[in-house]
Design an enzyme around this catalytic site. Structure first.
Site, PDB file in Angstrom:
ATOM      1  N   LYS A 279       0.846  -1.192   0.000  1.00  0.00           N
ATOM      2  CA  LYS A 279       0.000   0.000   0.000  1.00  0.00           C
ATOM      3  C   LYS A 279       0.882   1.243   0.000  1.00  0.00           C
ATOM      4  CE  LYS A 279      -3.966  -1.768   2.621  1.00  0.00           C
ATOM      5  NZ  LYS A 279      -4.966  -1.607   1.556  1.00  0.00           N
ATOM      6  N   ARG A 353     -10.135 -11.532   1.843  1.00  0.00           N
ATOM      7  CA  ARG A 353     -10.978 -12.577   1.256  1.00  0.00           C
ATOM      8  C   ARG A 353     -10.290 -13.930   1.310  1.00  0.00           C
ATOM      9  NH1 ARG A 353     -11.355  -9.262  -4.280  1.00  0.00           N
ATOM     10  NH2 ARG A 353     -11.112  -7.571  -2.783  1.00  0.00           N
TER      11      ARG A 353
HETATM   12  N1  BES Z   1      -8.128  -3.761   4.323  1.00  0.00           N
HETATM   13  C1  BES Z   1      -8.298  -3.340   2.988  1.00  0.00           C
HETATM   14  C2  BES Z   1      -9.605  -2.586   2.761  1.00  0.00           C
HETATM   15  C3  BES Z   1      -9.770  -1.300   3.508  1.00  0.00           C
HETATM   16  C4  BES Z   1      -9.476  -0.099   2.896  1.00  0.00           C
HETATM   17  C5  BES Z   1     -10.260  -1.294   4.788  1.00  0.00           C
HETATM   18  C6  BES Z   1      -9.656   1.084   3.564  1.00  0.00           C
HETATM   19  C7  BES Z   1     -10.449  -0.102   5.465  1.00  0.00           C
HETATM   20  C8  BES Z   1     -10.144   1.087   4.850  1.00  0.00           C
HETATM   21  C9  BES Z   1      -8.267  -4.546   2.052  1.00  0.00           C
HETATM   22  O1  BES Z   1      -7.489  -5.601   2.470  1.00  0.00           O
HETATM   23  C10 BES Z   1      -7.710  -4.070   0.755  1.00  0.00           C
HETATM   24  O2  BES Z   1      -6.577  -3.709   0.742  1.00  0.00           O
HETATM   25  N2  BES Z   1      -8.518  -4.071  -0.297  1.00  0.00           N
HETATM   26  C11 BES Z   1      -8.094  -3.622  -1.565  1.00  0.00           C
HETATM   27  C12 BES Z   1      -8.617  -4.577  -2.600  1.00  0.00           C
HETATM   28  C13 BES Z   1      -8.018  -4.381  -3.951  1.00  0.00           C
HETATM   29  C14 BES Z   1      -6.560  -4.792  -3.936  1.00  0.00           C
HETATM   30  C15 BES Z   1      -8.791  -5.194  -4.933  1.00  0.00           C
HETATM   31  C16 BES Z   1      -8.654  -2.220  -1.770  1.00  0.00           C
HETATM   32  O3  BES Z   1      -9.772  -1.952  -1.329  1.00  0.00           O
HETATM   33  O4  BES Z   1      -7.946  -1.384  -2.310  1.00  0.00           O
HETATM   34 MN    MN Z   2      -5.470  -5.379   1.861  1.00  0.00          MN
END
Ligand code: BES
Ligand code: MN
Ligand code: ZN
Length: 503
Positions: A279, A353
């Site tokens: 990230k 997931r």
């Molecule tokens: N934990 C994150 C989602 C999230 C984002 C929770 C902001 C709380 C606040 C999740 O694991 C994630 O990183 N999701 C990605 C999915 C993508 C790679 C398809 C996302 O939402 O960017």
């Molecule tokens: Mn994630």
């Protein structure tokens, strides 16, 4: 915790006194008496400050004009008495707390005069319990890492709810405090930084529920390997922290075979860096709350055990940390889940997931639940769609979806139903495995995530997925929740179980 009691009478001397006001400026018996004692201060204020109409959650703070009486009077709107719901009184309690704690008055003694206005469909004892519940939820603070004491505890040391049938009010309030304890546990876990709360620490928080009569089963890495949980373990492998899967059972409805449990499954990623699909740095610190689904499940189990819920419920949480390292999963790796399905991991940041795939399998395989609900901070996309106002609800069962939506409205933990559709499912077919963990197109991110989970739900099992990424952490705070960890899901699930399984 705010110290709270119920009493038939209380001294006003040097205290801050809250008074309920119905829509249009209606005041009850105790409020009228106080008005007389203060030379009509309340009625004059209602006339003068016309923006205060007694709407639910509105407050107005007055300096009391009489020496030797109360120092402050806080008028608290309750809305139209005949329409005021439990939630309206809870919000009134929350806003009253916020107003009372603003000023330091005398010895920090707060008094709340509980009057049922004409036409109210709720008894005074119930109103007292709702108000106390709301005040206590709003009074939450996570202060443990401040080395200088914050002054909120000195500003409002005690709150006394003045109500005729004090014994009945006390009994009702005590029941509510069991739910507060569950919400508080969830908030504490979410507030903890990831260096303090790793998967092992979170596992221990679940194990601590044994003291309350919850059966707790802990699977460690070796046991998960035996079960073939390659999806959850794939996420965990980049971290130095060992993963755990924990199942908590509450059997309040007996052990009979036909009493299959409801199962709640929570995502417990104690920190989500994204893994090798790292990230961006800005905002990554927020990912300490990526375990909020699991925290809600643990908090709910605590509430059930404390209030001895007459239902059989199992809570399953998958606890891992998602880190990049030489051991980490690479984008493109293929893992095999315990269900036997293979997954191409195109993005290591879509890790929740993967954790849930194995946790959902375990919940179904081990407990044959009659209802399956997962909670997860699963996608940033749900925040784009619904902000910090609604959690996304996905379900294969219309009746259950309606029950959940209703529980959301009643508790104020709002849900908005989102669609499941074959077209989303198709986006998850991989050229080299049964599924890929993200779709190729950056479209409908929350829906494809839900569909990924659906591939791990057995046919015929009523299932709901709650994407709480926008709700678990509230930047602004609200009537029942200061800014920060909300504990979202505890009150919702508690209500859902009460209404579907305990009556
Ligand atoms: N934990 C994150 C989602 C999230 C984002 C929770 C902001 C709380 C606040 C999740 O694991 C994630 O990183 N999701 C990605 C999915 C993508 C790679 C398809 C996302 O939402 O960017
Ligand atoms: Mn994630
Ligand atoms: Zn995540």
């Amino acid at each position: 915790m705010l110290k709270m009691t119920c009493a038939k009478t209380a001294s006003f001397k040097n205290s801050a006194v809250a008074v309920l006001v119905g829509l249009g400026g209606k005041v009850g018996a105790q409020g009228l008496l106080l008005d007389q004692k203060t030379g009509g201060a309340i009625k004059r204020a209602l006339k003068t400050f016309s923006a205060f109409k007694g709407e639910a959650g509105q407050t107005l703070t007055l300096l009391s004009p009489v020496k030797g009486g109360p120092a402050l009077i806080v008028l608290v709107g309750a809305g139209e008495p005949s329409k005021a719901s439990a939630l309206a009184y809870e919000k009134a309690g929350g806003e009253a707390y916020a107003a009372l704690v603003k000023e330091k008055v005398g010895d920090g003694v707060g008094v709340f005069l509980i009057d049922a206005m004409k036409g109210a469909g709720v008894s005074e004892e119930e109103i007292a319990a709702h108000i106390g519940f709301g005040a206590q939820l709003r009074a939450y603070h996570f202060d443990k890492y401040h080395t200088k004491k914050k002054d909120h505890a000195a500003k409002l040391k005690t709150l006394t709810l003045v109500v005729k049938n004090e014994a009945e009010a006390k009994r009702r309030l005590a029941e509510k405090m069991k739910i507060v304890a569950g919400v508080t546990l969830a908030r504490d876990l979410v507030s903890e930084p990831a260096n303090a709360l790793d998967p092992a620490a979170m596992m221990q928080a679940a194990v601590a529920l044994k003291e309350l009569g919850v059966e707790v089963v802990v699977l460690d890495k070796a046991q998960m390997e035996k079960l073939g949980m390659g999806a959850l373990l794939g996420v965990a492998q980049g971290s130095e922290k060992p993963p755990f899967l924990v199942a908590m059972s509450w059997k309040g409805d007996g052990a009979a075979k036909d009493k299959r449990p409801l199962a709640f499954v929570g995502k417990g990623v104690t920190f989500d860096t994204g893994g090798l699909s790292l990230k961006p740095g800005a905002g990554m610190g927020a990912m300490k709350y990526d375990m909020a689904g699991a925290a809600a499940v643990i908090g709910t189990m605590k509430a059930f055990a404390l209030r001895k819920a007459k239902a059989n419920v199992v809570g399953v949480v998958g606890l891992v940390e998602n880190m990049p390292s030489g051991h980490a999963m690479r984008p493109g790796d293929v893992v095999k889940s315990a269900s036997g399905q293979t997954i191409e991991v195109l993005n290591t940041d879509a890790e929740g997931r993967l954790v849930l795939a194995d946790a959902l399998w375990y919940a179904q395989h081990q407990y044959k639940p009659r209802v399956l609900i997962d909670l997860a901070t699963l996608t940033g996309a749900i925040k784009v769609a619904l902000g910090e106002s609604y959690a996304g609800l996905f379900s294969n069962d219309d009746a259950m979806a309606l029950q959940l939506l209703a529980a959301g409205v009643e508790t104020g933990e709002l849900l908005w139903r989102m669609p499941l559709h074959d077209s989303f499912d198709k986006m998850l077919n991989s050229p080299i495995a049964d599924s890929q963990n993200i779709s190729d197109a950056p479209l409908a991110g929350s829906c494809t995530a839900a569909h990924f989970l659906k591939r791990f739900v057995n046919k015929g099992t009523p299932w709901a997925h709650l994407d709480i990424a926008g709700m678990a952490w509230q930047k602004k705070g609200a009537s029942l929740c200061p800014a920060g960890a909300s504990g979202f899901g505890v009150r919702l699930l508690d209500r859902f179980v009460t209404e579907t399984s305990e009556t």
